[in-house]
Write a protein that holds these residues in place. Sequence first.
Motif, PDB file in Angstrom:
ATOM      1  N   VAL A   1       0.895  -1.194  -0.069  1.00  0.00           N
ATOM      2  CA  VAL A   1      -0.034   0.062   0.087  1.00  0.00           C
ATOM      3  C   VAL A   1       0.938   1.285   0.231  1.00  0.00           C
ATOM      4  CG1 VAL A   1      -1.690   1.083   1.382  1.00  0.00           C
ATOM      5  CG2 VAL A   1      -2.029  -1.166   1.000  1.00  0.00           C
ATOM      6  N   VAL A   2       1.884   1.198   0.772  1.00  0.00           N
ATOM      7  CA  VAL A   2       2.784   2.380   1.057  1.00  0.00           C
ATOM      8  C   VAL A   2       3.650   2.440  -0.423  1.00  0.00           C
ATOM      9  CG1 VAL A   2       4.956   3.314   2.290  1.00  0.00           C
ATOM     10  CG2 VAL A   2       3.283   1.943   3.431  1.00  0.00           C
ATOM     11  N   ALA A   3       3.842   1.348  -1.092  1.00  0.00           N
ATOM     12  CA  ALA A   3       4.745   1.417  -2.402  1.00  0.00           C
ATOM     13  C   ALA A   3       3.764   2.341  -3.417  1.00  0.00           C
ATOM     14  CB  ALA A   3       5.036   0.036  -2.821  1.00  0.00           C
TER      15      ALA A   3
ATOM     16  N   PHE B   1      10.822   3.149 -11.445  1.00  0.00           N
ATOM     17  CA  PHE B   1      11.184   1.833 -12.062  1.00  0.00           C
ATOM     18  C   PHE B   1      12.756   1.481 -12.112  1.00  0.00           C
ATOM     19  CE2 PHE B   1      11.813  -1.517 -15.102  1.00  0.00           C
ATOM     20  CZ  PHE B   1      10.991  -2.206 -14.619  1.00  0.00           C
ATOM     21  N   GLY B   2      13.039   0.391 -11.788  1.00  0.00           N
ATOM     22  CA  GLY B   2      14.416  -0.130 -12.036  1.00  0.00           C
ATOM     23  C   GLY B   2      15.426   0.485 -10.847  1.00  0.00           C
ATOM     24  N   ALA B   3      16.779   0.227 -11.027  1.00  0.00           N
ATOM     25  CA  ALA B   3      17.557   0.055  -9.824  1.00  0.00           C
ATOM     26  C   ALA B   3      18.706   1.244 -10.129  1.00  0.00           C
ATOM     27  CB  ALA B   3      18.432  -1.190  -9.499  1.00  0.00           C
ATOM     28  N   GLY B   4      18.529   1.807 -11.621  1.00  0.00           N
ATOM     29  CA  GLY B   4      19.606   2.754 -12.160  1.00  0.00           C
ATOM     30  C   GLY B   4      21.003   2.195 -12.111  1.00  0.00           C
ATOM     31  N   GLU B   5      22.013   2.986 -12.600  1.00  0.00           N
ATOM     32  CA  GLU B   5      23.465   2.633 -12.772  1.00  0.00           C
ATOM     33  C   GLU B   5      24.290   3.471 -11.727  1.00  0.00           C
ATOM     34  OE1 GLU B   5      24.646   0.510 -14.841  1.00  0.00           O
ATOM     35  OE2 GLU B   5      22.476  -0.132 -15.386  1.00  0.00           O
ATOM     36  N   GLY B   6      25.377   2.842 -11.167  1.00  0.00           N
ATOM     37  CA  GLY B   6      26.290   3.609 -10.348  1.00  0.00           C
ATOM     38  C   GLY B   6      25.622   3.657  -9.004  1.00  0.00           C
TER      39      GLY B   6
ATOM     40  N   VAL C   1      11.236  -9.776   2.625  1.00  0.00           N
ATOM     41  CA  VAL C   1      10.107  -8.892   2.535  1.00  0.00           C
ATOM     42  C   VAL C   1      10.609  -7.965   1.457  1.00  0.00           C
ATOM     43  CG1 VAL C   1       8.863  -7.040   3.606  1.00  0.00           C
ATOM     44  CG2 VAL C   1       9.760  -8.754   4.966  1.00  0.00           C
ATOM     45  N   SER C   2      11.955  -7.688   1.125  1.00  0.00           N
ATOM     46  CA  SER C   2      12.493  -6.893   0.047  1.00  0.00           C
ATOM     47  C   SER C   2      11.523  -7.377  -1.176  1.00  0.00           C
ATOM     48  CB  SER C   2      13.737  -6.812  -0.033  1.00  0.00           C
ATOM     49  OG  SER C   2      14.283  -7.995  -0.790  1.00  0.00           O
TER      50      SER C   2
ATOM     51  N   ALA D   1       7.153  -4.134  -6.829  1.00  0.00           N
ATOM     52  CA  ALA D   1       6.390  -2.998  -7.048  1.00  0.00           C
ATOM     53  C   ALA D   1       7.260  -2.015  -7.750  1.00  0.00           C
ATOM     54  CB  ALA D   1       6.044  -2.371  -5.815  1.00  0.00           C
ATOM     55  N   PHE D   2       8.671  -2.060  -7.645  1.00  0.00           N
ATOM     56  CA  PHE D   2       9.169  -1.074  -8.283  1.00  0.00           C
ATOM     57  C   PHE D   2      10.417  -1.574  -9.494  1.00  0.00           C
ATOM     58  CE2 PHE D   2       8.135   0.788  -4.232  1.00  0.00           C
ATOM     59  CZ  PHE D   2       7.944   2.198  -4.524  1.00  0.00           C
ATOM     60  N   GLY D   3       9.892  -2.870  -9.829  1.00  0.00           N
ATOM     61  CA  GLY D   3      10.749  -3.384 -10.945  1.00  0.00           C
ATOM     62  C   GLY D   3      12.101  -3.494 -10.596  1.00  0.00           C
ATOM     63  N   ILE D   4      12.614  -3.893  -9.636  1.00  0.00           N
ATOM     64  CA  ILE D   4      13.875  -3.947  -9.348  1.00  0.00           C
ATOM     65  C   ILE D   4      14.316  -5.407  -9.368  1.00  0.00           C
ATOM     66  CG2 ILE D   4      15.787  -3.723  -7.413  1.00  0.00           C
ATOM     67  CD1 ILE D   4      14.029  -1.322  -6.231  1.00  0.00           C
ATOM     68  N   GLY D   5      15.726  -5.718 -10.087  1.00  0.00           N
ATOM     69  CA  GLY D   5      15.863  -6.999 -10.316  1.00  0.00           C
ATOM     70  C   GLY D   5      16.698  -7.381  -9.181  1.00  0.00           C
ATOM     71  N   GLY D   6      16.192  -7.583  -7.933  1.00  0.00           N
ATOM     72  CA  GLY D   6      17.131  -8.172  -6.702  1.00  0.00           C
ATOM     73  C   GLY D   6      16.679  -9.509  -6.678  1.00  0.00           C
ATOM     74  N   ILE D   7      17.172 -10.166  -5.405  1.00  0.00           N
ATOM     75  CA  ILE D   7      16.904 -11.647  -5.304  1.00  0.00           C
ATOM     76  C   ILE D   7      15.530 -11.809  -4.726  1.00  0.00           C
ATOM     77  CG2 ILE D   7      19.460 -12.241  -4.642  1.00  0.00           C
ATOM     78  CD1 ILE D   7      18.459 -12.159  -1.696  1.00  0.00           C
TER      79      ILE D   7
END
Lengths: 319, 570
Positions: free
Chosen positions: A150-152, A169-174, A254-255, A261-267
């Motif tokens: 909900v917060v997201a 969206f995404g995690a960016g570079e650097g 939980v991440s 929600a933010f389209g981050i390619g993490g584990i």
Amino acid sequence: MTTGVLRRVLGKLGALLLTLFLASVVIYSAILLTPGDPVVALAGGVRPTPELIAVIKAEHHLDQPVWIQYLYWVGGVLTGDFGTSFVYKTPVVDLIGSRFGITLLLVLYTVLLIVVFGVGSGILAARRRGAAEKAVLVGTSVGVAMPTFVVAILLIFIFGRLLGWFPVFGAGEGLLDNLYHLTLPAISLSVLYIAYVSRITRGAIVAQAHSEHVDTARVRGIPSERIFRNHVFLNASPQILAISGTTIAGLFAVSAIAEQAFGIGGIGSLLTEAAARKDLPVVQILSLLLVALFVVLNAVVDVVIAFIDPDSARSRRTA
Amino acid sequence: MTDPVLEFAHVSITAPGADGPRTLVHDCTLQVAPGEVLGLVGESGSGKTMSVRAVAGLLPDGFTVEGAIRIDGQDISELPAKRLRDIRARRLGMVFQTPRAHLNPLRTIGDFMTEALVTVAGESADAAARRAMELLAEVGIPDPERRMRQRPGDLSGGLLQRVMIAATLAMDPPILLADEITTALDVTTQEEVMAVLADLRRTRQLAVLFITHDLALAAAVCDRVAVMQDGRIVETLSASTMRADAREPYTQRLLSAVLPADLLSGQTAAEPILVVDGLQKTFHVRSARGGRREVFVAVDDVGFALAPGGSLGIVGESGSGKSTTARIICGLESADAGTVSVKGEDWTTPARSARGRRQRARIAQMVFQDPYLSLDRRQTVRQCLTEAVAVHRRSASRAELRARVDELLASVRLDPTLADRRPRSLSGGQRQRVAIARALAADPEILVLDEAVSALDVTTQVEILTLLDAIRRDTGVALLMISHDLAAVRRLCDQVVVMRSGRIVEHGPIADVLDDPQAEYTRLLLDSIPREGWVPRRRIPARVSVPDDSTGAASGSSTSAPITALEGDR
């Protein structure tokens, strides 16, 4: 180091290994419960010929009893061979390795927010009567009732859409760009825990501030800042640490919500994806990793607490 | 007399409360000179502790002080906060009742000892550590170097109290505030701590404000004693001539509570707190053989009086009516005839309103035979006592409640580490101590003990009886003890009433009745007490009817079971 602390560290280490062993058994047995034949998944979804089945079975030791299969798997994990993804056909270690960094960064960012704002607002509410205390109490009441997704959604709408201050969206570079991209995800993950940790902190501090040994310190004319540091906060810290430790350890799992929600390619998102596509080697290794992180972090917190309060390590004496 | 170092001039202390402010201390005036020990005595809740906390700056939030508290002639309310903190740090030392709670459990004794020296006096850590070890040696702590490295959890209560005293001496203050400093200690440790204090007072010319509820202790260690009742100092006496000079009835009452029982009989001038007269109670019970209902006279024309701070035993076998009498007094049963009056008020009919019941509960409390049944098994000791205290002090803050619960635990000599246990994990004796503490929560003036030790093993029985006796001496609570055990009654009571089949067969001072029994039945009861050379004999049980008697022998007029039937067996 007192023997109490040493014993506690050794005991923790033993319990930790046992937990990891049991977790590996449970995680591996999960295969038996998953619907569908792993051979089909390994063959890439096509109906395999009997020859291919035999090849696949031999390669993955599927023709052996389950416990032997388990030993092969554990042996692989212990020697650094984490297996190969059914779906991507690449080593699991590479899949996780390329994604772990960004999740770690997200978790650390979130931890920072939780510690600064959670513990900070808890201290504020405990020490300042009146408006500040009320504001924190109201804020945390709202906070504990706000699920991460909900917060997201709210953050994406307000800061992404309306104001356009942060990327959504995404995690960016650097590193800097990473941090910029991870700000909203970290906030959305932290809100619930900030509220939680804030309440625990306030409660623990208020309880300690009313304890009798604080009266003693006051009569002795000890400066109030020192009383707070050495007699109130120090004594409240084991409780705050215990809660924060569990919270932070759980963040790796939980991440996944924020990553999705933010389209981050993490584990986290890798785990959801792998689970959806029945990519068993990935799911197994990730699950084991999460369990390991959880128990190791908790063990570390326990050891820190044992340093602060050696008596907690001893069995309670009757005076 | 030299100028007082500590002085109260018309000090009143007011606490905020849900139903308006309450004044806890009224117009209190006292002085303590260097080298003098002034005792401040009174029952718990009389305002002693609040008075010293006001000096030390430890009143809870919202409490207000009127009048002047002077340290070295300086009114502390006129000082700026920082200067006041400094004066308190350098001129005052305070020692509390429970040393274990008053030391930070996470920090070493060394940290505690040196903290004020370093942060207030600005000494170097090394100098402070040397000084701390000297002080620990001065109060008789062996091996101070090792103790400095230990935490409070490693030291006994007696040692911790010495550490507290040593730490207060670090700044060499001229004034020592001692708040019930030996109450939580056993008698031998108390003696040691008091000896340390007496030495220090001599060598350092300390002015000591010594708070205690124990008049015997106050008489022994103080020069003068100020008696506080309900927040007022009713009189100030020289400790050595206290007994002779006491004018106030309250002081006399406190004094009579500490006097040995044999001296007490001479001073029964005080109005009885409880008077029972012509009490009668009949039950309508179903006959054992079925058929018509019968009348069973449980209590027949029973009358006696109980002096404030006195102790009266009611003995008799089961069915003699002793428990029914106790239940009528406590309002658990109503009488058919006769009167019960407590402090001049008529208590014959049970109070109907919650308010009325609460008011009576503040005066009379009951302890039952089986603490396991009378305690809530889901509540911890602390929860149970907090609840009991809260009923009677509804406007008390959490800190006040906690302090009172700690006080109660100490008063029943219950180890504070047991406070978080539930009844299941306590011994029978410990449970009964909890039950007694719960009864004491109301600060009652009468404690009714309904076979309160009968279910305990012999050694625990002795412990509990000793405890009850100490509580009576300390708090001046009057005891009404219901028991079938003459030995137990003899240990605890001054007066005894022997009951049989609802009637009083004998009544008088315990020594007279038990050493020279007049009634045949009393002699029989006495014969049945196990003792040296005693050969247990079988006797025909007294023929008395209890409502659920199933033997059938009790039909008819059971109240007239002849005593000769018992004699026939001898």
